[in-house]
Design a protein around this motif. Structure first.
Motif, PDB file in Angstrom:
ATOM      1  N   ALA A   1      21.829  28.082   8.376  1.00  0.00           N
ATOM      2  CA  ALA A   1      21.701  26.988   9.361  1.00  0.00           C
ATOM      3  C   ALA A   1      23.034  26.730  10.060  1.00  0.00           C
ATOM      4  N   LYS A   2      24.124  26.822   9.297  1.00  0.00           N
ATOM      5  CA  LYS A   2      25.443  26.615   9.908  1.00  0.00           C
ATOM      6  C   LYS A   2      25.744  27.746  10.905  1.00  0.00           C
ATOM      7  N   LYS A   3      25.317  28.942  10.554  1.00  0.00           N
ATOM      8  CA  LYS A   3      25.526  30.087  11.434  1.00  0.00           C
ATOM      9  C   LYS A   3      24.749  29.932  12.749  1.00  0.00           C
ATOM     10  N   VAL A   4      23.495  29.494  12.653  1.00  0.00           N
ATOM     11  CA  VAL A   4      22.669  29.368  13.864  1.00  0.00           C
ATOM     12  C   VAL A   4      22.757  27.967  14.482  1.00  0.00           C
ATOM     13  N   LYS A   5      23.539  27.111  13.830  1.00  0.00           N
ATOM     14  CA  LYS A   5      23.789  25.751  14.347  1.00  0.00           C
ATOM     15  C   LYS A   5      22.510  24.939  14.552  1.00  0.00           C
ATOM     16  N   LEU A   6      21.708  24.872  13.507  1.00  0.00           N
ATOM     17  CA  LEU A   6      20.510  24.023  13.543  1.00  0.00           C
ATOM     18  C   LEU A   6      20.541  23.064  12.354  1.00  0.00           C
TER      19      LEU A   6
ATOM     20  N   SER B   1      27.234  18.745   6.146  1.00  0.00           N
ATOM     21  CA  SER B   1      27.431  17.705   7.172  1.00  0.00           C
ATOM     22  C   SER B   1      27.718  18.320   8.542  1.00  0.00           C
ATOM     23  N   GLU B   2      28.167  19.560   8.534  1.00  0.00           N
ATOM     24  CA  GLU B   2      28.438  20.265   9.795  1.00  0.00           C
ATOM     25  C   GLU B   2      27.184  20.353  10.676  1.00  0.00           C
ATOM     26  N   VAL B   3      26.022  20.528  10.050  1.00  0.00           N
ATOM     27  CA  VAL B   3      24.775  20.583  10.826  1.00  0.00           C
ATOM     28  C   VAL B   3      23.925  19.317  10.641  1.00  0.00           C
ATOM     29  N   GLY B   4      24.068  18.652   9.485  1.00  0.00           N
ATOM     30  CA  GLY B   4      23.245  17.479   9.203  1.00  0.00           C
ATOM     31  C   GLY B   4      21.780  17.838   9.107  1.00  0.00           C
ATOM     32  N   GLY B   5      20.935  16.803   9.146  1.00  0.00           N
ATOM     33  CA  GLY B   5      19.505  17.079   9.050  1.00  0.00           C
ATOM     34  C   GLY B   5      18.740  15.902   8.499  1.00  0.00           C
ATOM     35  N   ILE B   6      17.705  16.231   7.739  1.00  0.00           N
ATOM     36  CA  ILE B   6      16.735  15.225   7.276  1.00  0.00           C
ATOM     37  C   ILE B   6      16.531  15.314   5.767  1.00  0.00           C
ATOM     38  N   MET B   7      16.577  14.184   5.105  1.00  0.00           N
ATOM     39  CA  MET B   7      16.110  14.103   3.723  1.00  0.00           C
ATOM     40  C   MET B   7      14.632  13.725   3.839  1.00  0.00           C
ATOM     41  N   HIS B   8      13.763  14.725   3.667  1.00  0.00           N
ATOM     42  CA  HIS B   8      12.340  14.483   3.962  1.00  0.00           C
ATOM     43  C   HIS B   8      11.634  13.800   2.803  1.00  0.00           C
ATOM     44  N   CYS B   9      10.770  12.871   3.153  1.00  0.00           N
ATOM     45  CA  CYS B   9      10.049  12.039   2.187  1.00  0.00           C
ATOM     46  C   CYS B   9      10.992  11.546   1.089  1.00  0.00           C
ATOM     47  N   PHE B  10      12.024  10.860   1.521  1.00  0.00           N
ATOM     48  CA  PHE B  10      13.104  10.464   0.613  1.00  0.00           C
ATOM     49  C   PHE B  10      12.585   9.538  -0.485  1.00  0.00           C
ATOM     50  N   ALA B  11      12.962   9.871  -1.737  1.00  0.00           N
ATOM     51  CA  ALA B  11      12.457   9.092  -2.881  1.00  0.00           C
ATOM     52  C   ALA B  11      13.596   8.572  -3.755  1.00  0.00           C
TER      53      ALA B  11
ATOM     54  N   MET C   1      26.834  12.111   4.887  1.00  0.00           N
ATOM     55  CA  MET C   1      26.877  13.560   5.151  1.00  0.00           C
ATOM     56  C   MET C   1      26.129  13.925   6.434  1.00  0.00           C
ATOM     57  N   ASN C   2      25.877  12.909   7.303  1.00  0.00           N
ATOM     58  CA  ASN C   2      25.292  13.242   8.597  1.00  0.00           C
ATOM     59  C   ASN C   2      23.784  13.518   8.510  1.00  0.00           C
ATOM     60  N   PHE C   3      23.135  12.957   7.458  1.00  0.00           N
ATOM     61  CA  PHE C   3      21.692  13.148   7.312  1.00  0.00           C
ATOM     62  C   PHE C   3      20.929  11.893   7.711  1.00  0.00           C
ATOM     63  N   TYR C   4      19.717  12.116   8.185  1.00  0.00           N
ATOM     64  CA  TYR C   4      18.770  11.040   8.462  1.00  0.00           C
ATOM     65  C   TYR C   4      17.852  10.907   7.248  1.00  0.00           C
ATOM     66  N   ILE C   5      17.318   9.717   7.060  1.00  0.00           N
ATOM     67  CA  ILE C   5      16.394   9.452   5.955  1.00  0.00           C
ATOM     68  C   ILE C   5      14.983   9.353   6.538  1.00  0.00           C
ATOM     69  N   SER C   6      14.080  10.204   6.050  1.00  0.00           N
ATOM     70  CA  SER C   6      12.717  10.178   6.546  1.00  0.00           C
ATOM     71  C   SER C   6      11.783   9.603   5.484  1.00  0.00           C
ATOM     72  N   LEU C   7      10.972   8.635   5.912  1.00  0.00           N
ATOM     73  CA  LEU C   7      10.029   7.988   4.994  1.00  0.00           C
ATOM     74  C   LEU C   7       8.607   8.393   5.335  1.00  0.00           C
ATOM     75  N   GLY C   8       7.814   8.579   4.274  1.00  0.00           N
ATOM     76  CA  GLY C   8       6.428   8.998   4.445  1.00  0.00           C
ATOM     77  C   GLY C   8       5.477   8.047   3.740  1.00  0.00           C
TER      78      GLY C   8
END
Ligand SMILES: [Zn+2]
Ligand SMILES: [Zn+2]
Length: 256
Positions: A118-123, A146-156, A168-175
């Motif tokens: 992911a860091k290589k493809v920058k996503l 943290s370089e790419v960040g992202g989502i903690m999916h269905c965070f528990a 660390m540049n992550f978003y928290i996703s709730l389900g």
């Protein structure tokens, strides 16, 4: 406007009535969705869907439960797919200590390789975590995710763990679980995480929210998640919906 940031419209549970499911989502105001691929079949199906529907985007990765099956060719395939304009994230990836199909050390190795990719493809990356929060956070730190960040999916996890992820540049996703009466932690997390770092998702066909718990989940139900989160944050539903929508657009780098 809602953005369901984690769907599996690419699995067999939707093979019979996908069109109706997508129609119901649009009627509920779900105007964009991510289709998450996590193995050969589901990645292939996700790519077909995003080429067919303008409002669907793909995430491609390898699920930790099946980490033992991932080959170097699979990793190279994911890297190639990452060039596709509708692939907006790598994942889902992570650790799952609930099932024992893949040994923990193999899961960790496959997780690290995907973060590096992911860091290589920058996503950004989409993290699946079940009963492994401490190890997931440690690996994200060690790999400088943290370089790419992202989502903690269905965070528990706890509020403290959520804060570590925010740092660390992550978003928290709730389900769906945030709507369950006995779900103390997700409700606390919904209250404490700033609205500009929150996302909503279904993880359909799994984890249907109340009052559909135990039934097949579908993207239209993300509205129930957003309503619950708005209640917990004492916000207007429309404001919560548009904030989480904007967060997803920004995170995935989708142009309007
Ligand atoms: Zn997952
Ligand atoms: Zn998933």
């Amino acid at each position: 406007m809602l953005f369901d940031t984690h769907t599996h419209l690419n699995v067999e549970q939707f093979s019979e009535d996908k069109l109706e499911v997508i129609d119901r989502a649009q009627e509920a105001g779900v105007s964009k969705m991510i289709v998450v691929g996590f193995d050969h079949e589901t990645i292939t199906n996700a790519m077909k869907l995003v080429e067919e529907y303008e409002f669907l985007y793909a995430a491609v990765g390898w699920h930790p439960v099946d980490a033992i099956d991932m080959t170097d060719e699979d990793l190279a395939w994911i890297e190639e797919l990452a060039k596709h304009p509708k692939v907006v994230a790598i994942g889902e990836m992570g650790l799952d200590y609930h099932w024992d199909k893949s040994p923990h050390d193999i899961q960790k190795e496959v997780f690290r390789k995907q973060i590096q990719l992911a860091k290589k493809v920058k996503l950004p990356i989409i993290i699946h975590n079940r009963e492994a929060t401490r190890d997931v956070i440690d690996i994200l730190k060690e790999e400088d995710a943290s370089e790419v960040g992202g989502i903690m999916h269905c965070f528990a996890g706890t509020v403290e763990e959520a804060n570590e992820c925010l740092d660390m540049n992550f978003y928290i996703s709730l389900g769906g679980p945030v709507t369950f009466k006995n779900a103390k932690l997700p409700k606390e997390v919904a209250k404490e995480v700033p609205v500009d770092r929150l996302l909503v998702e279904t993880d359909c066909p799994f984890l249907a929210p109340h009052p559909f718990r135990g039934k097949r989940n579908e993207p239209s139900y993300v509205k129930l998640v957003a309503e619950q989160v708005a209640d917990l944050k004492e916000m207007e539903y429309e404001d919560l919906a548009s904030a989480t929508f904007d967060n997803a657009m920004r995170l995935f780098g989708i142009k309007r």
